[in-house]
Write an enzyme that holds these catalytic residues in place. Sequence first.
Site, PDB file in Angstrom:
ATOM      1  CE  LYS A  35      -0.363  -0.002   5.051  1.00  0.00           C
ATOM      2  NZ  LYS A  35      -1.475  -0.079   6.116  1.00  0.00           N
ATOM      3  CE1 TYR A 253      13.348  31.768   4.525  1.00  0.00           C
ATOM      4  CE2 TYR A 253      13.674  29.113   4.588  1.00  0.00           C
ATOM      5  CZ  TYR A 253      13.406  30.625   3.895  1.00  0.00           C
ATOM      6  OH  TYR A 253      13.188  30.626   2.613  1.00  0.00           O
TER       7      TYR A 253
END
Length: 357
Positions: A35, A253
């Site tokens: 999956k 940042y």
Amino acid sequence: MSRPIIATINQKALKHNLSIVRSLTPKLKIWAVIKANAYGHGINNVWSLSDTDGFALLNIEEAVMLREHGWEKPILLLEGFFHPKDLYIIDRYQLTTTIHSQWQIKALENIRLLNPISIYLKINSGMNRLGFHQKLFNTIWNKLIYLKNIRDITLMMHCSNTNNISKVNKYFKNIQNLIKGRNCLCSISNSACLLWHQTVSYDCWVRVGILLYGASPSGNWFDISNINLEPAMTLSSKIIGIQTLKTGDTIGYGDSYTVKKPQRIGIVACGYADGYPRHAPTGTPVLVDGNMTHLVGTVSMDMITIDLTNCPRASIGSNVELWGNIIKIDQVAKAAGTLGYHLMCSLAPRVPIKIIC
């Protein structure tokens, strides 16, 4: 030239890992769980798992694709079907479907199929996701065994917490109570149960996912370090820039990292838009030209910054392993407060894939 980041999928490792799983459970059949696009590895890239006894997945379209590519062994739809008309496809391609809701039973009662189909009867074992309450098992079982559209029934359950021994013991006791007096096929074990809570007296099929891809169901690499699994996915890139910073300079940042002494910093072409974890902190392990180092500062969309103190020969173009053979995906995931499952499934479509056969 293309941006240097690349994900390498090692089909030999997949085949090897399947053989390890087989050695752990030689008498049982194995559902290889593919999956989530084979846990991010690509459903088209896992044919080296063809020695498995069956494939388990979610999407009926992927099941049809496997059939049309020549896969003749069983295919299990883990969430079952989502519309009554899906049963015609299940019938045509002889898929095995999970049954977890009353409406699905009604659909099986009311439809006319060419051939009876195999079903997995999902019982809610405490996950409280899909499945019938255990008190309903007898009623539902006795109803299903008389439906002409059903060939055979396998009991399916899922242990919600394999770290809690009392809960595991309760789980096994519930299984015993449900199948007592019945000749009942069972699919009980996932990767964690297979490793740490052998249930060979119940299982005929085991559902194995994360182990096939070379990572730990617990999220800790140490827990599987003794069974010789091999990582099937390596995420690698190169250094594309170098900064020589002085004390007090900041990186990233929010000035998230402050340089405490003169330091060389490498900039790597890899960021959260590639699937690298956004919340990986300073100290997350990285490998540069075979030398162990670590992340510094905040992960950006397209780049990360790494410490080159232990890599004096590193330069632009130096090879960087983000996870793979040396830097285990579980180590990176743990540092970022997540799991290897998440990182595998988060690999971005923009990352080129290289296959090792």
